[in-house]
Design a protein around this motif. Sequence first.
Motif, PDB file in Angstrom:
ATOM      1  N   CYS A 193       0.627  -1.244   0.509  1.00 47.06           N
ATOM      2  CA  CYS A 193       0.237  -0.306   0.067  1.00 47.06           C
ATOM      3  C   CYS A 193       1.332   1.140  -0.052  1.00 47.06           C
ATOM      4  O   CYS A 193       0.588   2.154   0.185  1.00 47.06           O
ATOM      5  N   GLU A 194       1.951   0.872  -0.087  1.00 43.44           N
ATOM      6  CA  GLU A 194       3.439   2.597  -0.022  1.00 43.44           C
ATOM      7  C   GLU A 194       4.268   2.431  -0.999  1.00 43.44           C
ATOM      8  O   GLU A 194       5.387   2.526  -0.862  1.00 43.44           O
ATOM      9  N   ASP A 195       3.458   1.845  -2.264  1.00 42.82           N
ATOM     10  CA  ASP A 195       4.713   1.516  -3.212  1.00 42.82           C
ATOM     11  C   ASP A 195       5.229   2.792  -4.136  1.00 42.82           C
ATOM     12  O   ASP A 195       4.298   3.117  -4.727  1.00 42.82           O
ATOM     13  N   PRO A 196       6.313   2.619  -4.201  1.00 45.64           N
ATOM     14  CA  PRO A 196       6.172   4.603  -4.960  1.00 45.64           C
ATOM     15  C   PRO A 196       5.843   4.549  -6.582  1.00 45.64           C
ATOM     16  O   PRO A 196       5.513   5.943  -6.538  1.00 45.64           O
ATOM     17  N   ARG A 197       5.945   2.915  -7.177  1.00 46.03           N
ATOM     18  CA  ARG A 197       5.457   3.212  -8.566  1.00 46.03           C
ATOM     19  C   ARG A 197       4.383   3.465  -8.335  1.00 46.03           C
ATOM     20  O   ARG A 197       4.121   4.758  -9.708  1.00 46.03           O
ATOM     21  N   ARG A 198       3.266   3.044  -7.871  1.00 47.34           N
ATOM     22  CA  ARG A 198       2.123   2.950  -7.808  1.00 47.34           C
ATOM     23  C   ARG A 198       2.038   5.264  -7.649  1.00 47.34           C
ATOM     24  O   ARG A 198       0.768   5.416  -8.254  1.00 47.34           O
ATOM     25  N   ILE A 224      -8.526   1.611  24.439  1.00 49.90           N
ATOM     26  CA  ILE A 224      -7.010   1.346  24.454  1.00 49.90           C
ATOM     27  C   ILE A 224      -6.140   2.528  25.031  1.00 49.90           C
ATOM     28  O   ILE A 224      -5.357   1.932  26.158  1.00 49.90           O
ATOM     29  N   TYR A 225      -5.636   3.094  24.331  1.00 53.70           N
ATOM     30  CA  TYR A 225      -4.814   4.713  24.805  1.00 53.70           C
ATOM     31  C   TYR A 225      -5.597   4.920  26.493  1.00 53.70           C
ATOM     32  O   TYR A 225      -4.688   6.078  27.135  1.00 53.70           O
ATOM     33  N   ASP A 226      -6.478   5.216  26.586  1.00 54.91           N
ATOM     34  CA  ASP A 226      -7.063   5.690  27.576  1.00 54.91           C
ATOM     35  C   ASP A 226      -6.826   4.207  28.825  1.00 54.91           C
ATOM     36  O   ASP A 226      -6.002   5.516  30.020  1.00 54.91           O
ATOM     37  N   ARG A 227      -6.112   3.723  28.798  1.00 55.05           N
ATOM     38  CA  ARG A 227      -5.628   2.705  29.475  1.00 55.05           C
ATOM     39  C   ARG A 227      -3.925   2.893  29.055  1.00 55.05           C
ATOM     40  O   ARG A 227      -3.739   1.973  30.232  1.00 55.05           O
ATOM     41  N   GLY A 228      -3.572   3.775  28.479  1.00 52.53           N
ATOM     42  CA  GLY A 228      -2.181   3.675  28.634  1.00 52.53           C
ATOM     43  C   GLY A 228      -1.674   3.404  27.385  1.00 52.53           C
ATOM     44  O   GLY A 228      -0.588   2.972  27.229  1.00 52.53           O
ATOM     45  N   LEU A 229      -2.352   2.841  26.416  1.00 53.06           N
ATOM     46  CA  LEU A 229      -1.422   1.299  25.403  1.00 53.06           C
ATOM     47  C   LEU A 229      -1.349   1.995  24.082  1.00 53.06           C
ATOM     48  O   LEU A 229      -2.649   3.039  24.239  1.00 53.06           O
ATOM     49  N   ILE A 230      -0.885   1.539  23.030  1.00 50.99           N
ATOM     50  CA  ILE A 230      -1.374   2.274  21.428  1.00 50.99           C
ATOM     51  C   ILE A 230      -1.910   1.201  20.597  1.00 50.99           C
ATOM     52  O   ILE A 230      -1.576   0.087  21.057  1.00 50.99           O
ATOM     53  N   GLY A 231      -2.223   2.159  19.502  1.00 54.79           N
ATOM     54  CA  GLY A 231      -2.655   0.817  18.139  1.00 54.79           C
ATOM     55  C   GLY A 231      -3.065   1.675  17.290  1.00 54.79           C
ATOM     56  O   GLY A 231      -3.136   2.970  17.101  1.00 54.79           O
ATOM     57  N   VAL A 232      -3.740   0.713  16.279  1.00 56.19           N
ATOM     58  CA  VAL A 232      -4.136   1.467  15.137  1.00 56.19           C
ATOM     59  C   VAL A 232      -5.930   1.345  14.674  1.00 56.19           C
ATOM     60  O   VAL A 232      -5.904  -0.672  14.836  1.00 56.19           O
ATOM     61  N   TYR A 233      -6.139   2.120  14.338  1.00 60.97           N
ATOM     62  CA  TYR A 233      -7.313   1.141  13.119  1.00 60.97           C
ATOM     63  C   TYR A 233      -6.965   0.921  11.847  1.00 60.97           C
ATOM     64  O   TYR A 233      -5.598   1.079  10.750  1.00 60.97           O
ATOM     65  N   HIS A 234      -7.243  -0.623  11.558  1.00 60.68           N
ATOM     66  CA  HIS A 234      -7.203  -1.561  10.286  1.00 60.68           C
ATOM     67  C   HIS A 234      -7.764  -1.848   9.601  1.00 60.68           C
ATOM     68  O   HIS A 234      -9.328  -2.734  10.563  1.00 60.68           O
ATOM     69  N   PRO A 262      -3.290  -5.020   2.851  1.00 59.06           N
ATOM     70  CA  PRO A 262      -1.937  -4.882   3.659  1.00 59.06           C
ATOM     71  C   PRO A 262      -1.897  -3.828   5.101  1.00 59.06           C
ATOM     72  O   PRO A 262      -1.890  -2.587   4.833  1.00 59.06           O
ATOM     73  N   PHE A 263      -1.217  -4.276   6.105  1.00 53.24           N
ATOM     74  CA  PHE A 263      -0.603  -3.415   7.216  1.00 53.24           C
ATOM     75  C   PHE A 263       0.387  -2.477   6.376  1.00 53.24           C
ATOM     76  O   PHE A 263       1.746  -2.340   5.929  1.00 53.24           O
ATOM     77  N   SER A 264       0.805  -0.824   7.893  1.00 53.27           N
ATOM     78  CA  SER A 264       1.753  -0.052   7.523  1.00 53.27           C
ATOM     79  C   SER A 264       2.971  -0.187   7.622  1.00 53.27           C
ATOM     80  O   SER A 264       2.670   0.765   8.553  1.00 53.27           O
ATOM     81  N   THR A 265       3.797  -1.458   7.688  1.00 57.33           N
ATOM     82  CA  THR A 265       4.493  -1.763   8.413  1.00 57.33           C
ATOM     83  C   THR A 265       5.970  -2.497   7.189  1.00 57.33           C
ATOM     84  O   THR A 265       5.428  -2.912   5.981  1.00 57.33           O
ATOM     85  N   TYR A 266       6.463  -2.158   6.999  1.00 57.75           N
ATOM     86  CA  TYR A 266       7.916  -3.263   6.383  1.00 57.75           C
ATOM     87  C   TYR A 266       7.900  -4.554   6.736  1.00 57.75           C
ATOM     88  O   TYR A 266       7.065  -4.546   8.081  1.00 57.75           O
ATOM     89  N   PRO A 267       8.207  -5.142   5.627  1.00 61.37           N
ATOM     90  CA  PRO A 267       8.333  -6.267   6.064  1.00 61.37           C
ATOM     91  C   PRO A 267       9.297  -7.139   7.198  1.00 61.37           C
ATOM     92  O   PRO A 267      10.034  -6.136   7.383  1.00 61.37           O
ATOM     93  N   ARG A 268       8.866  -7.985   7.694  1.00 59.36           N
ATOM     94  CA  ARG A 268      10.151  -8.383   8.759  1.00 59.36           C
ATOM     95  C   ARG A 268      10.303  -7.221  10.629  1.00 59.36           C
ATOM     96  O   ARG A 268      11.329  -7.439  10.729  1.00 59.36           O
ATOM     97  N   THR A 269       9.067  -7.179  10.411  1.00 57.69           N
ATOM     98  CA  THR A 269       9.387  -6.253  11.925  1.00 57.69           C
ATOM     99  C   THR A 269       8.630  -6.582  12.571  1.00 57.69           C
ATOM    100  O   THR A 269       8.271  -5.553  13.812  1.00 57.69           O
ATOM    101  N   TYR A 270       7.775  -7.321  12.992  1.00 57.61           N
ATOM    102  CA  TYR A 270       7.265  -7.976  14.145  1.00 57.61           C
ATOM    103  C   TYR A 270       7.559  -9.572  14.926  1.00 57.61           C
ATOM    104  O   TYR A 270       8.041 -10.268  13.643  1.00 57.61           O
TER     105      TYR A 270
END
Length: 597
Positions: free
Chosen positions: A92-97, A481-491, A496-504
């Motif tokens: 989803c973050e392909d520079p050519r597209r 989740i944020y009120d608990r002091g944790l972090i996250g995103v909608y998806h 595909p998720f907005s992260t590079y390969p091999r990151t978790y």
Amino acid sequence: MGHLNLPASKRNPRQWKLLDIITAIFFGLVLLFFLLVFTPLGDSMAASGRQALLLSTSDPRQRHRLVSLVELGHHHKPIEACPANSVDHMPCEDPRRNSQLSREMNLYRERHCPLPDEMPLCLIPPPPGYKIPVQWPESLHKIWHSNMPHNKIADRKGHQGWMKEQGPHFIFPGGGTMFPDGAAPYIEKLGQYIPLTGGTLRTALDMGCGVASFGGSLLSEGILALSFAPRDSHKAQIQFALERGIPAFVLMLGTRRLPFPAFAFDFIHCSRCLIPFTAYNATYFIEVDRLLRPGGYLVISGPPVQWPKQDKEWADLQAVARALCYELIAVDGNTVIWKKPDGDSCLPNQNEFGLGSCDESNDPSNAWYFKLRRCVTSTSSVNGEYPVGIIPKWPDRLTRAPSRALVVKNGIDLFRADTRRWTRRVAYYKNTLNLKLGSPAVRNVMDMNAFFGGFAAALVSDPVWVMNVVPARKPLTLSVIYDRGLIGVYHDWCEPFSTYPRTYDFIHVAGIESLIKLPGSSKSRCNLVDLMVEMDRMLRPEGTVVIRDSPEVIDKVARIAHAVRWTATINDKEPESHGREKILVATKTFWKLTSSH
């Protein structure tokens, strides 16, 4: 005047034109043949042809057939590897597209996903020489050069202390463009004006974060910063941050809301992030205001704050802050610190930016592909007690049921039950399933179906951080989740998720089939094969996947796991849990491309 009596062949110029074209094509093909056979061009064109074949549209019918065979367990070979030059591919973050899209409001740098049938059905390989990552906390200061052989950022930013190449490693002295002497002295300066210690502030957003040294340094203060920057094909900043074990996410502030709920962050920071906050009638400042918790702090370092030749921009920035009644805490050199008002005591009145309050029908926590609004989010539009100073301090807020839990029916009771359930389940994961949670082997964790963040809360004493993902078509519980002091995103997991390969290191999902179903229906919007190929893309070699679902779904998942080269076992659920769940535990094998690719 009489006509010249020409021969038939000379009377018809179109015929000559056609012969010319045919002759030119013939000689062109001969020339191309010699170029392909006798020069290096042939090799490079062949390689790019393989790349185009795998990363563009193939025959949808053939693709659907392959997906069906994999789901049924009839595809006995592993899914093919993607080409060697796709090691950093983000669909989803392909520079050519994206380069074909409008530059207006940075539209071209936002997420733009291919259609499902255009997605490559192949497994992203590691780069040559890839090693199992350096473990936390050592990774904060050094990573393997071979895992991310991108030297440009070190060459350009080395003098600012971002990172340097040292033997087989990149090292991170902790610097940044606005703090070349390291993040620690800079944070110490901010601490003169902001309560960075004592648990008052917990969640932070670092915009345009570089290699996230600022967020990494805040961890020792008990502040959990989510750092973001757009994809940079030359510098791969977010990939460096995640390789270091710092929470980070690929993201661009452009035409849409950022994928976070209203009033999520206690503290928002921009150090030379170059966001034009006052452009488009202050639209970007208004989006920051939507995300900042009442009573929270906004810090901007670098242009335009007291910056040469940016007097108008600096004056405009101060004018927007005044219009929203932000309290100016300090201007220290090129750093400005504001405090957002606690409530709606000061709604925008007449101002040069024409700011007004949002319509009450606009849910300010709806932020998945939601166009930016040029209106200000009023605190009265969000029920709950969430201002800084009213919300409990960290770590008490982790287990206290926040009033925003009432976003779902019986939310307070559900919150308490969910917290107990995940405490029990995580103990079972560690003690009976012998998962590596709590060990140095696991640092970056994702919960793909987080609900209230109970899984992450149960890991709070471990040396991990958790990206809590709330599916966009499910109840909008991310504010809890944020009120608990944790972090996250909608998806939406049909993309595909907005992260590079091999990151978790570790990916957890309860109810995987619910991620691809239409709500309230048995019909699927996408398929499990694509979802698990995407999970494989995000997962580091030798990383772990834990999937909970019904026995039927787990059997299907196990067949697909074999096709994506995972080694998997199926386990019973913990004895105290009700229902028919099974638990699949899988490990991603560390495979490498063969020389034929």
